[in-house]
Enzyme design. Structure first.
Site, PDB file in Angstrom:
ATOM      1  N   ASP A 249       0.875  -1.226   0.127  1.00  0.00           N
ATOM      2  CA  ASP A 249      -0.029  -0.067  -0.079  1.00  0.00           C
ATOM      3  C   ASP A 249       0.882   1.160  -0.062  1.00  0.00           C
ATOM      4  O   ASP A 249       1.896   1.276   0.602  1.00  0.00           O
ATOM      5  CB  ASP A 249      -0.948  -0.053   1.370  1.00  0.00           C
ATOM      6  CG  ASP A 249      -1.891   1.126   1.472  1.00  0.00           C
ATOM      7  OD1 ASP A 249      -2.483   1.516   0.451  1.00  0.00           O
ATOM      8  OD2 ASP A 249      -1.618   1.918   2.366  1.00  0.00           O
ATOM      9  N   GLU A 296       1.308  -0.563  -5.122  1.00  0.00           N
ATOM     10  CA  GLU A 296       0.284   0.423  -5.287  1.00  0.00           C
ATOM     11  C   GLU A 296       0.788   1.726  -5.462  1.00  0.00           C
ATOM     12  O   GLU A 296       1.235   2.690  -4.574  1.00  0.00           O
ATOM     13  CB  GLU A 296      -0.472   0.598  -3.967  1.00  0.00           C
ATOM     14  CG  GLU A 296      -1.786   1.289  -4.085  1.00  0.00           C
ATOM     15  CD  GLU A 296      -1.693   2.617  -3.813  1.00  0.00           C
ATOM     16  OE1 GLU A 296      -1.520   3.495  -4.820  1.00  0.00           O
ATOM     17  OE2 GLU A 296      -1.674   2.826  -2.477  1.00  0.00           O
ATOM     18  N   ASP A 350     -10.773   1.808  -2.733  1.00  0.00           N
ATOM     19  CA  ASP A 350     -10.982   3.094  -2.512  1.00  0.00           C
ATOM     20  C   ASP A 350     -11.853   4.063  -3.582  1.00  0.00           C
ATOM     21  O   ASP A 350     -12.375   5.245  -3.343  1.00  0.00           O
ATOM     22  CB  ASP A 350      -9.643   3.953  -2.575  1.00  0.00           C
ATOM     23  CG  ASP A 350      -8.918   3.868  -1.205  1.00  0.00           C
ATOM     24  OD1 ASP A 350      -9.601   3.505  -0.135  1.00  0.00           O
ATOM     25  OD2 ASP A 350      -7.716   3.684  -1.129  1.00  0.00           O
TER      26      ASP A 350
END
Length: 460
Positions: A249, A296, A350
């Site tokens: 992430d 990411e 998201d």
């Protein structure tokens, strides 16, 4: 079972959110531990099979969004009953072996959770320092972790037998109110009272005009360096004990992090501070070898972030939903600009769902104006040569047909659901992480449709 649906649909990858115990806002990105498992995921039915619960202990499972308050209350009660029945089973030896092998993190985590319960859920900075923790409560927390890891290992084995690998996720940051920070305060930028001097987030972006204030404490990278990044190495080792591939992430945070003053209410006054990502990952590789990692790399991506990702050889991410707001010649999120070494998504946790995005209105879910929404919608229809009647399948077909080595769609997009099924709205703290699919929605027809796309585009 969901794994069976994936197998029937010809899928070989299952991506999951972080598996740690959720804390503030029920977010898997605000976990009480970077090493522990989320005991809310423990199956009571499996506990019945092992003799830890009776059928009478079970009740009909509700459908619809997760009510975390009720789930916590019910699951805690069941786990306590299961712990009380351990002597009725032959699990004691396996539990003791697990506790011994995982003691490096488990002892402190179990104590942290027991103390947190004693203090009615208060953050560790508010605890009475004289309280030491009840031995039985600590032992119970260890047992709950044993149950989680035992069940997850069985599920992972079953997935492997069906030809499915699991893509996990580890957040770059940890929650301030966590066993990690409580145990290792010297590794974070905290004041003498244990509160963060600076916190994590990102500057104003697609989702928020004031940026995203995440609130996680930031690492003291100089102190991390003196330990040889030991905590990070152990953390990555733990992640790969649970999954086959890991999505890192906020990868851009390994080049530089947006540091926001600890008392600020928005992310606007932050600044970029360089971080030693190259040195960190080289240390991880030296200790653990080459690892299958996805970076990411969304958001504000600068040349140094790209250079770091390319040097490490990690595939980045492409999100089709982001592609319709840029220059067709330059937008990396449009399929005709993809390269092979990426993972292509219709959207992420998201994002709004594909249907929700297509039907979006100003002021809800993004910073786009009415004009921008309409222009992007029309460009989307032209680009996909679509009518909009099944926009979610148009999205899926586009990423499946691309040259990207891997293509992934959230289940909400496969099911064609709208904004009511959105998993998370960044920079918000309510109404997130609660969606779950209803029984009976994973039909044979859906499986056949996905499998046919695999056949058409060589993704078998």
């Amino acid at each position: 079972m969901f794994v069976d649906f994936l197998a029937e649909a010809g899928q070989t990858l299952w991506q999951v959110l972080p598996l740690g115990p959720t804390g503030y806002g029920d977010s898997p990105y605000a976990s009480y531990s970077a090493f522990a498992g989320n005991t809310l995921l423990i199956s009571p039915e499996r506990l019945v099979d092992e003799g830890l619960l009776d059928h009478a202990d079970l009740e009909e499972q509700p459908v619809g969004p997760v009510d975390y308050g009720k789930v916590h209350e019910r699951k805690t009660d069941l786990l306590r009953r299961a712990y009380g029945n351990t002597d009725k089973t032959d699990l004691r030896s396996d539990f003791e072996t697990f506790a011994r092998e995982q003691s490096q993190w488990l002892d402190k985590y179990a104590l942290f959770r027991a103390l947190k319960d004693e203090h009615d859920g208060a953050a560790w900075t508010e605890w009475d320092k004289a309280v030491t923790g009840d031995d039985d409560a600590v032992e119970a927390q260890k047992f709950y972790q044993f149950l989680f890891f035992r069940q997850w290992a069985a599920l992972r084995r079953y997935a492997h037998e069906r030809g499915i690998r699991i893509i996990g996720d580890f957040p770059i940051f940890v929650a301030h109110d966590s066993a990690d920070v409580w145990t290792n305060p010297e590794l974070f930028k905290l004041d003498s009272s244990g509160n963060p001097i600076v916190v994590a987030g990102v500057p104003p972006d697609y989702f928020s005009a004031t940026g995203q204030l995440w609130g996680n404490p930031l690492y003291d990278w100089e102190r991390m360096r003196t330990t040889g990044f030991k905590w990070w190495i152990e953390r990555v080792r733990a992640v790969f004990g649970l999954v086959d591939i890991a999505r890192v992430d906020h990868f851009r945070g390994f080049a530089a992090s947006w540091e926001i003053p600890g008392g600020d209410k928005t992310a606007e006054r932050g600044k970029w501070v360089e971080t030693p990502g190259r040195e960190l990952f080289n240390s991880i590789r030296a200790a653990l070898g080459e690892l299958p990692i996805i970076a990411e790399d969304l958001g504000v991506i600068t040349d140094d972030v790209v250079a770091l990702r390319e040097e490490l050889g990690f595939p980045g991410m492409r999100v089709l939903q982001f592609g319709f707001g840029g220059d067709p010649k330059k937008s990396v999120d449009l399929p005709h600009n993809y390269i092979r070494n990426v993972v292509a998504y219709t959207g992420t946790h998201d994002n709004d769902t594909a249907v929700g995005w297509f039907n979006s209105v100003p002021g809800e879910g993004s910073m786009r104006t009415a004009q921008q929404i309409e222009e992007q919608r029309q460009f989307c229809l032209s680009y996909l040569n679509a009518s909009g009647g099944e926009i979610h399948w148009d999205f899926i077909r586009a990423v499946w047909a691309s040259v990207a080595d891997r293509a992934i769609a959230p289940l909400q997009d496969v099911l064609g659901l709208g904004s009511e099924a959105r998993m998370n709205l960044p920079n918000s703290t309510q109404g997130n992480w609660a969606w779950r699919y209803a029984p009976g929605t994973l039909t044979a027809q859906l499986a056949r449709r996905l499998k046919e796309l695999n056949r058409l585009y060589g993704r078998n």
